[in-house]
Design a protein around this motif. Sequence first.
Motif, PDB file in Angstrom:
ATOM      1  N   LYS A  38       0.438  -1.250   0.229  1.00 57.60           N
ATOM      2  CA  LYS A  38       0.302  -0.548  -0.327  1.00 57.60           C
ATOM      3  C   LYS A  38       1.075   1.396   0.376  1.00 57.60           C
ATOM      4  O   LYS A  38       1.711   1.935   0.884  1.00 57.60           O
ATOM      5  CB  LYS A  38      -1.105   0.071   1.385  1.00 57.60           C
ATOM      6  N   ASP A  72       0.296   3.798   0.526  1.00 49.54           N
ATOM      7  CA  ASP A  72       0.169   4.731   1.785  1.00 49.54           C
ATOM      8  C   ASP A  72       0.850   4.921   3.095  1.00 49.54           C
ATOM      9  O   ASP A  72       0.745   5.112   3.901  1.00 49.54           O
ATOM     10  CB  ASP A  72      -1.328   5.098   1.952  1.00 49.54           C
ATOM     11  N   GLY A  73       1.469   3.872   3.185  1.00 47.90           N
ATOM     12  CA  GLY A  73       2.815   3.618   3.973  1.00 47.90           C
ATOM     13  C   GLY A  73       1.332   2.609   4.944  1.00 47.90           C
ATOM     14  O   GLY A  73       2.444   1.637   6.044  1.00 47.90           O
ATOM     15  N   SER A  74       0.709   2.167   4.799  1.00 53.01           N
ATOM     16  CA  SER A  74       0.030   1.191   5.862  1.00 53.01           C
ATOM     17  C   SER A  74       0.432   0.240   5.810  1.00 53.01           C
ATOM     18  O   SER A  74       0.834  -0.589   4.883  1.00 53.01           O
ATOM     19  CB  SER A  74      -1.595   1.700   5.806  1.00 53.01           C
ATOM     20  N   GLY A  75      -0.602  -1.323   6.369  1.00 54.85           N
ATOM     21  CA  GLY A  75      -0.597  -2.475   5.980  1.00 54.85           C
ATOM     22  C   GLY A  75       1.098  -2.946   6.354  1.00 54.85           C
ATOM     23  O   GLY A  75       1.473  -2.399   6.931  1.00 54.85           O
ATOM     24  N   PRO A  76       1.030  -4.523   6.326  1.00 59.70           N
ATOM     25  CA  PRO A  76       1.555  -5.353   7.022  1.00 59.70           C
ATOM     26  C   PRO A  76       3.492  -4.802   6.646  1.00 59.70           C
ATOM     27  O   PRO A  76       3.875  -4.889   5.935  1.00 59.70           O
ATOM     28  CB  PRO A  76       1.639  -6.238   7.099  1.00 59.70           C
ATOM     29  N   ARG A  77       3.845  -5.217   7.376  1.00 53.40           N
ATOM     30  CA  ARG A  77       5.845  -4.333   7.089  1.00 53.40           C
ATOM     31  C   ARG A  77       6.210  -5.588   6.321  1.00 53.40           C
ATOM     32  O   ARG A  77       6.036  -6.794   6.455  1.00 53.40           O
ATOM     33  CB  ARG A  77       6.820  -4.452   8.179  1.00 53.40           C
ATOM     34  N   GLY A  82       5.670   2.382   1.106  1.00 52.67           N
ATOM     35  CA  GLY A  82       5.516   1.576   1.802  1.00 52.67           C
ATOM     36  C   GLY A  82       5.452   1.808   2.652  1.00 52.67           C
ATOM     37  O   GLY A  82       6.526   1.560   3.353  1.00 52.67           O
ATOM     38  N   ASN A  83       5.109   0.446   3.139  1.00 55.39           N
ATOM     39  CA  ASN A  83       5.364  -0.226   4.685  1.00 55.39           C
ATOM     40  C   ASN A  83       6.859  -0.872   4.129  1.00 55.39           C
ATOM     41  O   ASN A  83       6.627  -2.005   4.927  1.00 55.39           O
ATOM     42  CB  ASN A  83       4.444  -0.413   5.675  1.00 55.39           C
TER      43      ASN A  83
END
Length: 314
Positions: free
Chosen positions: A133, A135-140, A163-164
Motif C-alpha cells: 500500500k 500510503d504506508g499502511s499494511g504489514p511490514r 509503503g511500509n
Amino acid sequence: MAKLMRAVQYDSYGGGAAGLKHVEVPVPTPAKDEVLLKLEATSLNPVDLRFQKGTDVAGEVVQVGPNVVKFKAGDKVVALLNTLIGGGLAEYAVAKESLTVPRPEEVSAAEGAGLPIAALTAHKALVDVAGIKLDGSGPRMNILVTAASGGVGHYAVQLAKLGNTHVTGTCGARNIDFVKSLGADDVLDYTTPEGAALKSPSGHKYDVVVHCARGISWSTFEPNLSDTGKVIDLTPGPSSMCTYVLKKLTFSKKQLLPLILIPKGDKELKLLVRLVKEGKLKTVFDSKHPLSKAQDAWAKSLDGHATGKIIVEI
C-alpha cells in the motif's frame, strides 16, 4: 499533399544502432479514439530494443479524433503508445485516448516520458502482485529489487519505500550511492560474493523480490525468501516459466511469478504522474539525446548499464 515529419525507423530488424535510419514520412492521422501528439520527449525501454519502436512519450495534443472527449489541442500529456506499432522516435505520433493522461506544468516532458512502461511495471509488481500500500499502511514487508539502478528498478525502489517496507537493492559498485539516494535501506554490489548470493545485509528474508535483472537462478533466490516469499520476474524467459509451473504443481508456498505488463486504462499512469508532481517519485536521467542522435541513445540502451532513464528529446 500530406504534411511530412522527421522520424527514425529501422530498416533491418535486430541490427543494433547502425540499423536506424533518419527518414521523412507523413504525419499520422488520429483514429476516432486517438490523439495526435507533437512529441517533446521519448524514453527508451528494453521492450523497445526488442521491437525497435519507442513507446513512452510526452508532448502536446495537436489534433483529436471525433470520439475523444478528455483532451483538446494544446493540452500537455504523457502517453503510452501501442507497443507493437510504437512511433515515439518522430516529431508526431498518435496515442489512444485511454492510455494518455494530462501532464501538469510541474512535471517536465522528460520526467513524464520516463514513466509509462518502466514505472507502470514497477507499480504493477509492487501494488497489484505484492500488495504493497503506497500510503504506508499494511504489514511490514522486506523487499529486494534487482538491477535497482536501472529504468524499472529505480522506480521500484522509490515506490516500495512509499509503503511500509525495508528495501534492499542490487547494483554495480558505481551506483551504490545512487540507489541509497533513492531510499534503499540496504544496497548489495552484485559483483561481490555476498551480493551475488543476494544475502540481506540486515539478515532479513525477502517477502517479495522485484526481479528486474537477468541471469539469476531460482536456487539463488530460494534460500533468501521468507516462507511465503514471491519472486516477481519482469523479464521471464523459458526457465522462469518452467519454475512458475513447477511451483504451482507442487503447491509450494514460495512462488516465482512472471509479470507481463498489459496496460488497460489510465488510472495507474495518472497516479504516477501525480506522485512526480508531489515530489514523491522522480525520474532520474541516465542521458538525454536529440532526435538527430537517436542512434546514440539506442546504443546506450543496448549496452544495458543505464542508470535511470535514457531520453530522446524532440
